[in-house]
Design a protein around this motif. Structure first.
Motif, PDB file in Angstrom:
ATOM      1  N   UNK A   1       3.757  -2.127  26.955  1.00  0.00           N
ATOM      2  CA  UNK A   1       2.756  -1.182  27.389  1.00  0.00           C
ATOM      3  C   UNK A   1       1.511  -0.870  27.022  1.00  0.00           C
ATOM      4  N   UNK A   2       1.454  -0.912  25.512  1.00  0.00           N
ATOM      5  CA  UNK A   2       0.469  -1.093  24.494  1.00  0.00           C
ATOM      6  C   UNK A   2      -0.650  -1.909  24.890  1.00  0.00           C
ATOM      7  N   UNK A   3      -0.114  -3.167  25.058  1.00  0.00           N
ATOM      8  CA  UNK A   3      -1.229  -4.036  25.390  1.00  0.00           C
ATOM      9  C   UNK A   3      -1.874  -3.850  26.903  1.00  0.00           C
ATOM     10  N   UNK A   4      -0.991  -3.742  27.619  1.00  0.00           N
ATOM     11  CA  UNK A   4      -1.719  -3.345  29.101  1.00  0.00           C
ATOM     12  C   UNK A   4      -2.789  -2.167  29.138  1.00  0.00           C
ATOM     13  N   UNK A   5      -2.218  -1.079  28.130  1.00  0.00           N
ATOM     14  CA  UNK A   5      -2.828   0.056  28.128  1.00  0.00           C
ATOM     15  C   UNK A   5      -4.071  -0.311  27.274  1.00  0.00           C
ATOM     16  N   UNK A   6      -4.079  -1.157  26.426  1.00  0.00           N
ATOM     17  CA  UNK A   6      -5.372  -1.352  25.764  1.00  0.00           C
ATOM     18  C   UNK A   6      -6.442  -2.107  26.623  1.00  0.00           C
ATOM     19  N   UNK A   7      -5.931  -2.746  27.610  1.00  0.00           N
ATOM     20  CA  UNK A   7      -6.755  -3.633  28.784  1.00  0.00           C
ATOM     21  C   UNK A   7      -7.518  -2.391  29.528  1.00  0.00           C
ATOM     22  N   UNK A   8      -6.672  -1.306  29.959  1.00  0.00           N
ATOM     23  CA  UNK A   8      -7.209  -0.126  30.646  1.00  0.00           C
ATOM     24  C   UNK A   8      -8.370   0.486  29.877  1.00  0.00           C
ATOM     25  N   UNK A   9      -7.941   0.518  28.582  1.00  0.00           N
ATOM     26  CA  UNK A   9      -9.052   1.383  27.636  1.00  0.00           C
ATOM     27  C   UNK A   9     -10.455   0.451  27.274  1.00  0.00           C
ATOM     28  N   UNK A  10     -10.174  -1.021  27.241  1.00  0.00           N
ATOM     29  CA  UNK A  10     -11.284  -1.744  26.942  1.00  0.00           C
ATOM     30  C   UNK A  10     -12.527  -1.554  28.111  1.00  0.00           C
ATOM     31  N   UNK A  11     -11.943  -1.491  29.337  1.00  0.00           N
ATOM     32  CA  UNK A  11     -12.722  -1.376  30.548  1.00  0.00           C
ATOM     33  C   UNK A  11     -13.382   0.067  30.590  1.00  0.00           C
TER      34      UNK A  11
ATOM     35  N   UNK B   1      -7.401 -18.695  29.071  1.00  0.00           N
ATOM     36  CA  UNK B   1      -8.497 -19.240  29.853  1.00  0.00           C
ATOM     37  C   UNK B   1      -8.486 -18.644  31.354  1.00  0.00           C
ATOM     38  N   UNK B   2      -7.382 -18.760  31.982  1.00  0.00           N
ATOM     39  CA  UNK B   2      -7.151 -18.147  33.225  1.00  0.00           C
ATOM     40  C   UNK B   2      -7.389 -16.829  33.375  1.00  0.00           C
ATOM     41  N   UNK B   3      -6.799 -15.915  32.319  1.00  0.00           N
ATOM     42  CA  UNK B   3      -7.155 -14.430  32.085  1.00  0.00           C
ATOM     43  C   UNK B   3      -8.771 -14.090  32.018  1.00  0.00           C
TER      44      UNK B   3
ATOM     45  N   UNK C   1      -3.446  -7.540  37.341  1.00  0.00           N
ATOM     46  CA  UNK C   1      -4.078  -8.646  36.845  1.00  0.00           C
ATOM     47  C   UNK C   1      -3.287  -9.258  35.548  1.00  0.00           C
ATOM     48  N   UNK C   2      -2.361  -8.368  35.015  1.00  0.00           N
ATOM     49  CA  UNK C   2      -1.299  -8.623  34.020  1.00  0.00           C
ATOM     50  C   UNK C   2      -0.251  -9.537  34.728  1.00  0.00           C
TER      51      UNK C   2
ATOM     52  N   UNK D   1      -5.973  -9.253  27.276  1.00  0.00           N
ATOM     53  CA  UNK D   1      -5.249  -8.525  26.335  1.00  0.00           C
ATOM     54  C   UNK D   1      -3.990  -8.178  27.434  1.00  0.00           C
ATOM     55  N   UNK D   2      -4.367  -7.473  28.440  1.00  0.00           N
ATOM     56  CA  UNK D   2      -3.192  -7.257  29.237  1.00  0.00           C
ATOM     57  C   UNK D   2      -2.256  -8.339  29.699  1.00  0.00           C
ATOM     58  N   UNK D   3      -3.153  -9.545  29.965  1.00  0.00           N
ATOM     59  CA  UNK D   3      -2.331 -10.726  30.354  1.00  0.00           C
ATOM     60  C   UNK D   3      -1.372 -11.153  29.347  1.00  0.00           C
ATOM     61  N   UNK D   4      -1.760 -10.934  27.923  1.00  0.00           N
ATOM     62  CA  UNK D   4      -0.918 -11.302  26.974  1.00  0.00           C
ATOM     63  C   UNK D   4       0.466 -10.337  27.025  1.00  0.00           C
ATOM     64  N   UNK D   5       0.300  -9.129  27.433  1.00  0.00           N
ATOM     65  CA  UNK D   5       1.253  -8.289  27.595  1.00  0.00           C
ATOM     66  C   UNK D   5       2.030  -8.850  28.674  1.00  0.00           C
ATOM     67  N   UNK D   6       1.686  -9.278  29.661  1.00  0.00           N
ATOM     68  CA  UNK D   6       2.255  -9.741  30.990  1.00  0.00           C
ATOM     69  C   UNK D   6       3.111 -11.019  30.397  1.00  0.00           C
TER      70      UNK D   6
END
Lengths: 290, 386
Positions: free
Chosen positions: A18-28, A70-72, A42-43, A199-204
C-alpha cells in the motif's frame, strides 16, 4: 503474543505494498497538484508487463526487474504526454475526471491484452516461506518491506539533495516562480509521472509475487489511497509510512475484532486522523483537496 | 366453383391460425439465419466466467452450423458485454432483443444480473436458457419462457458439506464467505447442514468483496483450531486463503465451490492446493467426458478461445445444445411459442458434459446431478471421488 506478532508482520507486508502505491499518488500530487485515480490501474499494468516478460523473455529476476521498471517509465511518460499534458491549465475537476476515464480504459485493457485468469509471477524467488520462531513469512514479503524502507530513504535524499528533486519541490510550491527560475514544469511533471509509475509498479510486482495477478488488482489503488490521505497527500515519505500504518491497522482489526472490520479499519482510521489533522499526519497545512 | 374456393380459403386460414404466428411474427429469423443473443461479462474479473460461457455457446453453435444449421438456417450469435454491471446487463438484453431482434437468448451474466433482467425477459416472452449462475429466483416461480440449466448454489454447498462432514466426523469446522448474495447462499447451505448434522463450527468469517489479503482471517482460523474448512471465496480469494494457510503451516481439509473450480487455480495454489475438494455438476476435464469435449472444441474455436475454456464453457455448451435442439424440433417455421413448448418437452438430452438435461410442464430448472471432485496438484486437475 505469537498471534500478535504474526498479525503485525503480515500487516507490515501488505502495508508496504500500500505504501509504495501511496507514494505514487503523493509524487504526482506533490508535483502537479493532481490526484491520479488511475494509480491502481497503472500498478496493475506494470505487474502484468512484468509477468509477460517473465513468461516470454526470461524469468531471471534482473531481466524482469529492469524490464518492468523501463515499462513503467514508458507508461508514465506516455500517459503524461498524451493524456495529462493537454489538460494543463484546465479545471482540476476536469483533469481528475480524465484520470478516472483513464482508469476505466486501463482496467479494460487487461482483458483485451491479457485475459481474466489469475496468473502467478514466477521469478524463481519471493515465494519461499521462512519460519522464524513459529511465525511464517514469505521471502517476497520480507523483500517488499525492505524495498519500501530503502525507497523511503532514497526519495528523502533525492528531494533533499538532488537538483531535480529540489526543482520538483519548487514546481510543487509555485510553478510560475519555478518557471521564472528556469525550471521546466512540463519536464518536472513528466518526471513525476514516470517516477510515480515506477514506484507504484514496484508495489504491484511485489503484490503479484506474494499473491497473484488478476484483473481485480487495480483495487490496490483504492486501498492505498487512504494511506496517502493518512500520511499526507503532499507527503511522499508520509504516504509510504501511512501504508504501513493502514496495513497493520487492518490486520489487527481483522485479527482481534473480526473479518468484516478488516476492510473498514483503514477508512475508520483516516476519518479519525483527518478530524485531528485534516492535512494528514505528515502533510502540509495549505494543500488544496479534491 | 365459388363454394370450393371459399372452402379452400377457409381451410388455408384455419391452417395458418392453427400453426401460430410464422416468421413474420417472431423476430430473429430469416430464410437463411437464426439470431441467438447473449449478454455476458467480457471485461473485468468476472470475464473469467462470461468469456468461457460464451465460448461454450460458440462451440455448440459452430457444431450445429457445421452440420447444416437449424433445418437449413445458419445460427448467428450476437454477444454483448455488460462488464458485470447490472445496469449494463439490462441495457444489453434490451438491445439484443429490441435492436438486434434476436430469436432466443442464452447466458445471462451473473446471478444478480440475471435476477435484475428477469422482468425484461418475461415481458418480451423470448425463449431463454440461462446457464451461467443458477439461483432459485430464476426458476421459482417458473416463468413461461425462461429455462435454467444447472444446479442451485445452495444444493451444491449442501452436497459438499454433507460429503465432508461424513468423511470427517467429529472435526472442528471453519467457514468464510463473501459479503454479498453469493456469500449468503453459501452460508445458508452451510448452516442447513450444520444444523442437521450438529457440526462444531469454531470459526465463521465474512470478508468484504474485493479483499485480497487474508492473513488475519486465516490466522483466526488457525487459532480456532479448525480442521475442516469451507473456503467461500470465488477464485482469487480461495487462492489467497490457501497460500496463507500454507504460510501458517496448516492444512485443514478444504472444500471450494464450483465458481472457483477452474484448473488455473490449482497452478496458482501450487502444492497447497493438493487434495482440495470441490463440488460441481459438469464433468472434470481430466475425465473421459472432459477430454472428449476438448477434442470436439479444438477445431471449432480459435487458439485464444481454446485457452479460455473452463467449466463455464461446458455449462454454456449444454444450454446452447438444449436450445438449438428445441428450435430444431419446431421444423421449418420455428416460433417463440413452439420453441418454448419444445424446451418444456426436453427430456434426457445428452450433452456429454453433464448429466442428461430435462425440463417439464411447469419445470424450468434442470436440477443437474452433483459430483464431488478432488484436486490433484501433480496433474493440475480435478478428479471425481464418488
Amino acid at each position: 503474543m505469537q498471534y500478535l506478532i504474526q498479525l503485525v508482520i503480515s500487516g507490515l507486508a501488505i502495508g508496504a505494498i500500500y505504501g509504495l502505491i501511496a507514494m505514487g499518488f503523493a509524487v504526482i500530487y506533490k508535483s502537479t497538484g493532481l490526484v491520479n485515480f488511475a494509480q491502481g490501474e497503472m500498478t496493475m499494468i506494470t505487474a502484468y508487463i512484468a509477468w509477460t516478460i517473465s513468461t516470454t523473455v526470461s524469468g531471471n529476476v534482473f531481466v524482469v526487474a529492469v524490464g518492468a521498471i523501463l515499462a513503467a517509465i514508458v507508461l508514465g511518460l506516455i500517459i503524461e504526454r498524451l493524456v495529462m499534458r493537454p489538460m494543463l491549465g484546465e479545471p482540476v475537476f476536469a483533469t481528475v475526471m480524465v484520470t478516472i476515464g483513464l482508469a476505466v480504459i486501463l482496467r479494460s485493457a487487461i482483458n483485451f491484452i491479457w485475459d481474466a485468469y489469475p496468473h502467478g509471477l514466477d521469478i524463481g524467488m519471493g515465494r519461499g516461506i521462512v519460519h522464524l520462531g513459529g511465525i511464517g513469512v514469505r521471502t517476497g514479503q520480507i523483500a517488499v518491506i525492505a524495498t519500501l524502507l530503502l525507497l523511503l530513504a532514497a526519495i528523502w535524499a533525492f528531494f533533499r539533495y538532488s537538483k531535480v528533486g529540489v526543482a520538483m519541490r519548487a514546481v510543487a510550491a509555485d510553478d510560475r516562480t519555478a518557471l521564472l527560475m528556469g525550471i521546466s514544469a512540463t519536464r518536472v511533471h513528466a518526471l513525476a509521472w514516470a517516477a510515480s509509475s515506477v514506484i507504484a509498479g514496484i508495489g504491484g510486482v511485489f503484490f503479484a509475487l506474494s499473491y497473484d495477478l488478476s484483473p481485480a488488482m487495480f483495487q490496490l489503488g483504492l486501498k492505498a489511497f487512504p494511506a496517502t490521505i493518512l500520511g499526507g497527500l503532499d507527503a511522499v515519505l508520509g504516504s509510504g509510512l501511512g501504508g504501513l500504518l493502514i496495513g497493520i491497522t487492518e490486520n489487527l482489526a481483522g485479527g482481534y475484532i473480526g473479518s468484516g472490520m478488516k476492510e473498514v479499519a483503514g477508512f475508520a482510521m483516516i476519518i479519525i486522523v483527518l478530524m485531528i489533522r485534516p492535512f494528514g499526519i505528515f502533510g502540509e497545512r495549505d494543500i488544496e483537496r479534491v | 366453383m365459388i363454394k370450393h374456393l371459399a372452402a379452400a380459403s377457409l381451410l388455408l386460414t384455419t391452417a395458418c391460425l392453427a400453426t401460430g404466428p410464422a416468421t413474420a411474427a417472431d423476430p430473429g429469423i430469416t430464410d437463411s439465419e437464426i439470431l441467438i443473443g447473449d449478454v455476458e461479462p467480457l471485461t473485468g474479473p468476472p470475464a473469467l466466467l462470461g468469456v468461457a460461457a460464451s465460448i461454450g455457446h460458440k462451440i455448440a453453435i459452430a457444431e450445429a452450423n457445421a452440420a447444416g444449421g437449424i433445418n437449413g438456417r445458419k445460427i448467428k450469435y450476437v454477444l454483448e458485454d455488460d462488464g458485470y454491471v447490472t445496469a449494463r446487463t439490462i441495457q444489453g438484453v434490451k438491445k439484443v432483443i429490441d435492436v438486434d431482434k434476436v430469436f432466443a437468448m442464452l447466458g445471462i451474466s451473473g446471478s444478480g444480473q440475471s435476477i435484475a433482467v428477469m422482468p425484461v425477459l418475461e415481458k418480451s416472452g423470448i425463449p431463454t436458457v440461462i446457464d451461467v449462475a443458477p439461483v432459485k429466483f430464476l426458476w421459482e416461480p417458473a416463468r413461461k419462457n425462461v429455462f435454467v440449466v444447472g444446479q442451485s448454489y445452495e444444493e451444491g454447498i449442501i452436497h459438499l458439506v454433507d460429503f465432508l462432514a461424513d468423511k470427517n466426523p467429529g472435526k472442528k469446522w471453519g467457514l468464510i464467505t463473501q459479503d454479498d448474495d453469493y456469500g449468503i447462499t453459501v452460508r445458508d447451505g452451510f448452516d442447513s447442514v450444520v444444523k442437521a448434522k450438529k457440526l462444531n463450527v469454531v470459526y465463521s468469517g465474512n470478508y468484504k468483496k474485493g479483499q485480497q489479503d487474508f492473513s488475519s482471517d486465516m490466522l483466526q482460523l488457525k487459532d480456532a483450531g479448525a480442521e475442516v474448512f469451507l473456503a467461500g471465496g470465488i477464485i482469487a480469494e480461495n487462492i489467497a486463503m490457501t497460500k496463507e494457510l500454507e504460510k501458517l503451516n496448516i492444512k485443514p481439509v478444504t472444500g471450494i465451490f464450483w465458481p472457483g473450480r477452474i484448473e488455473p487455480v490449482l497452478k496458482l495454489m501450487g502444492p497447497a492446493g493438493d487434495g482440495i475438494y470441490a463440488v460441481d455438476y459438469v464433468e472434470p476435464f481430466a475425465g473421459a467426458a472432459g477430454k472428449a469435449f476438448l477434442e470436439k472444441a479444438k477445431p471449432l474455436v480459435s487458439e485464444a478461445e481454446f485457452k479460455g475454456i473452463n467449466r463455464y464453457t461446458m455449462t454454456g455448451y449444454a444450454a446452447a445444445k438444449v436450445l438449438i435442439a428445441a428450435i430444431e424440433r419446431c421444423g421449418k417455421q420455428p416460433t417463440w411459442a413452439c420453441t418454448i413448448s419444445e424446451l418444456e418437452k426436453t427430456k434426457n438430452v445428452e450433452t456429454g458434459v453433464m448429466a442428461p438435461i430435462s425440463f417439464g410442464p411447469g419445470v424450468r430448472f434442470s436440477n443437474q446431478k452433483l459430483q464431488i471432485m478432488q484436486a490433484d496438484a501433480a496433474t493440475l486437475s480435478f478428479k471425481p471421488v464418488n
